[in-house]
Design a protein around this motif. Structure first.
Motif, PDB file in Angstrom:
ATOM      1  N   ALA A 139      24.535  -7.041 -15.618  1.00 26.02           N
ATOM      2  CA  ALA A 139      24.875  -7.628 -14.321  1.00 26.02           C
ATOM      3  C   ALA A 139      23.659  -7.679 -13.406  1.00 26.02           C
ATOM      4  O   ALA A 139      23.435  -8.647 -12.678  1.00 26.02           O
ATOM      5  CB  ALA A 139      26.003  -6.834 -13.668  1.00 26.02           C
ATOM      6  N   GLY A 140      22.862  -6.636 -13.425  1.00 25.55           N
ATOM      7  CA  GLY A 140      21.606  -6.620 -12.691  1.00 25.55           C
ATOM      8  C   GLY A 140      20.524  -6.065 -13.591  1.00 25.55           C
ATOM      9  O   GLY A 140      20.804  -5.269 -14.485  1.00 25.55           O
ATOM     10  N   LEU A 151       7.062 -10.001 -13.761  1.00 27.01           N
ATOM     11  CA  LEU A 151       8.136  -9.086 -13.397  1.00 27.01           C
ATOM     12  C   LEU A 151       9.262  -9.929 -12.832  1.00 27.01           C
ATOM     13  O   LEU A 151       9.040 -10.762 -11.951  1.00 27.01           O
ATOM     14  CB  LEU A 151       7.662  -8.075 -12.346  1.00 27.01           C
ATOM     15  CG  LEU A 151       8.698  -7.062 -11.867  1.00 27.01           C
ATOM     16  CD1 LEU A 151       9.011  -6.062 -12.980  1.00 27.01           C
ATOM     17  CD2 LEU A 151       8.193  -6.312 -10.632  1.00 27.01           C
ATOM     18  N   ARG A 152      10.473  -9.732 -13.359  1.00 28.74           N
ATOM     19  CA  ARG A 152      11.585 -10.513 -12.854  1.00 28.74           C
ATOM     20  C   ARG A 152      12.775  -9.624 -12.545  1.00 28.74           C
ATOM     21  O   ARG A 152      12.935  -8.540 -13.113  1.00 28.74           O
ATOM     22  CB  ARG A 152      11.993 -11.603 -13.847  1.00 28.74           C
ATOM     23  CG  ARG A 152      12.574 -11.113 -15.167  1.00 28.74           C
ATOM     24  CD  ARG A 152      13.072 -12.276 -15.993  1.00 28.74           C
ATOM     25  NE  ARG A 152      13.731 -11.853 -17.217  1.00 28.74           N
ATOM     26  CZ  ARG A 152      14.614 -12.584 -17.883  1.00 28.74           C
ATOM     27  NH1 ARG A 152      14.948 -13.784 -17.432  1.00 28.74           N
ATOM     28  NH2 ARG A 152      15.178 -12.140 -18.995  1.00 28.74           N
ATOM     29  N   GLY A 157      23.983 -11.304 -13.429  1.00 26.12           N
ATOM     30  CA  GLY A 157      23.804 -11.752 -14.800  1.00 26.12           C
ATOM     31  C   GLY A 157      22.742 -12.803 -15.034  1.00 26.12           C
ATOM     32  O   GLY A 157      22.592 -13.283 -16.162  1.00 26.12           O
ATOM     33  N   SER A 158      21.976 -13.190 -14.007  1.00 24.30           N
ATOM     34  CA  SER A 158      20.938 -14.201 -14.227  1.00 24.30           C
ATOM     35  C   SER A 158      19.735 -13.925 -13.331  1.00 24.30           C
ATOM     36  O   SER A 158      19.839 -13.254 -12.303  1.00 24.30           O
ATOM     37  CB  SER A 158      21.473 -15.612 -13.956  1.00 24.30           C
ATOM     38  OG  SER A 158      21.836 -15.758 -12.601  1.00 24.30           O
ATOM     39  N   GLU A 159      18.589 -14.462 -13.728  1.00 24.34           N
ATOM     40  CA  GLU A 159      17.346 -14.241 -12.983  1.00 24.34           C
ATOM     41  C   GLU A 159      17.400 -14.892 -11.609  1.00 24.34           C
ATOM     42  O   GLU A 159      17.814 -16.037 -11.467  1.00 24.34           O
ATOM     43  CB  GLU A 159      16.162 -14.808 -13.778  1.00 24.34           C
ATOM     44  CG  GLU A 159      14.830 -14.636 -13.067  1.00 24.34           C
ATOM     45  CD  GLU A 159      13.654 -15.172 -13.861  1.00 24.34           C
ATOM     46  OE1 GLU A 159      12.653 -15.551 -13.244  1.00 24.34           O
ATOM     47  OE2 GLU A 159      13.753 -15.211 -15.118  1.00 24.34           O
ATOM     48  N   ILE A 171      11.483 -17.550  -5.978  1.00 24.06           N
ATOM     49  CA  ILE A 171      12.891 -17.247  -5.740  1.00 24.06           C
ATOM     50  C   ILE A 171      13.669 -18.482  -6.141  1.00 24.06           C
ATOM     51  O   ILE A 171      13.488 -19.562  -5.566  1.00 24.06           O
ATOM     52  CB  ILE A 171      13.153 -16.896  -4.263  1.00 24.06           C
ATOM     53  CG1 ILE A 171      12.350 -15.654  -3.860  1.00 24.06           C
ATOM     54  CG2 ILE A 171      14.647 -16.670  -4.018  1.00 24.06           C
ATOM     55  CD1 ILE A 171      12.481 -15.299  -2.396  1.00 24.06           C
ATOM     56  N   GLY A 172      14.469 -18.346  -7.182  1.00 24.87           N
ATOM     57  CA  GLY A 172      15.135 -19.514  -7.735  1.00 24.87           C
ATOM     58  C   GLY A 172      14.180 -20.374  -8.547  1.00 24.87           C
ATOM     59  O   GLY A 172      14.492 -21.515  -8.880  1.00 24.87           O
ATOM     60  N   ASN A 173      13.015 -19.829  -8.885  1.00 24.54           N
ATOM     61  CA  ASN A 173      11.997 -20.577  -9.622  1.00 24.54           C
ATOM     62  C   ASN A 173      11.270 -19.626 -10.559  1.00 24.54           C
ATOM     63  O   ASN A 173      10.629 -18.672 -10.111  1.00 24.54           O
ATOM     64  CB  ASN A 173      11.014 -21.223  -8.652  1.00 24.54           C
ATOM     65  CG  ASN A 173      10.076 -22.216  -9.329  1.00 24.54           C
ATOM     66  OD1 ASN A 173       9.524 -21.945 -10.385  1.00 24.54           O
ATOM     67  ND2 ASN A 173       9.901 -23.377  -8.706  1.00 24.54           N
TER      68      ASN A 173
END
Length: 222
Positions: A139-140, A151-152, A157-159, A171-173
């Motif tokens: 989840a995280g 580093l992400r 459940g998603s980046e 951010i979102g990229n």
């Protein structure tokens, strides 16, 4: 029978076996007790160089400890499993720390650290799960990709954010080309929002953009 105690010709002792392969060999015994009423119950492990590790139950607090002292479970304590299951490395009282994060506590007065070591082509990760199936298992997460040195961070459940090898933040990229790049494919998204939450503001800058090239003094937005 299988419960006999045997002392072999070479002095080795066998319990449950007639052919002990070590100084003490216990075989086919489901339970082995060491019990001292009112005192610590412990076993010492000593090598040929007289290095000692002691493991056992500390009677005073019902913890299980590993120490590097030949006679005490209260001196040179390295690992403690506290009554209740919390684990302390460098501390015998992990339960004294914040209750929301004391299942594992690492303490060192000179500076505590935790290292996740991977090879140059794999990832090192910390996952936050609220289940065992699908996205609930991740989840995280925080992940370092050694192959590309990024580093992400993942949420739900998603980046959601990535810092690449150049230090660019997305951010979102996942492939940021600028020091900060915020991306959204949703036509209804507010991509950025900066709010100075003080109705009586009379000074100060909410956002300042400046370049040190030439004589630029920058642009301030109040």
């Amino acid at each position: 029978n299988g419960g006999d105690v045997v002392i072999a010709d070479d002095g080795k002792v066998g319990i449950g076996t007639f052919t002990p392969s070590g100084e003490l060999h216990v075989k086919n015994v489901s339970e082995l007790y060491t019990s001292l009423a009112g005192a610590d119950a412990a076993i010492n492990f000593i090598d040929s160089a007289s290095d000692v590790w002691r493991a056992g139950i500390r009677a005073s607090d019902n913890s299980f400890r590993f120490t590097q002292d030949a006679t005490s479970l209260g001196t040179d304590v390295r690992v403690t499993i506290a009554d209740g299951g919390n684990v302390g490395i460098g501390t015998t009282t992990p339960g004294s720390y914040y209750a929301g994060a004391n299942n594992l506590v690492i303490e060192n007065a000179s500076g505590a650290g935790l290292t996740l070591a991977s090879n140059t082509t794999s990832d090192g990760s910390i996952y936050f799960a609220d289940g065992t199936a699908g996205a609930a298992a991740y989840a995280g997460y925080i992940e370092y990709g050694h192959a590309s040195n990024y580093l992400r961070m993942g949420v739900n459940g998603s980046e959601k954010m990535r810092i690449n090898s150049s230090g660019n933040v997305g951010i979102g990229n996942a492939s940021p080309s600028y020091k900060l790049q915020v991306t959204s494919a949703d036509a209804n998204d507010d991509v950025a929002y900066i709010h100075h939450d003080n109705a009586s503001q009379s000074s100060g800058t909410v956002l300042k953009v400046r370049s040190d090239a030439g004589n630029s003094t920058g642009y301030s937005l109040l």
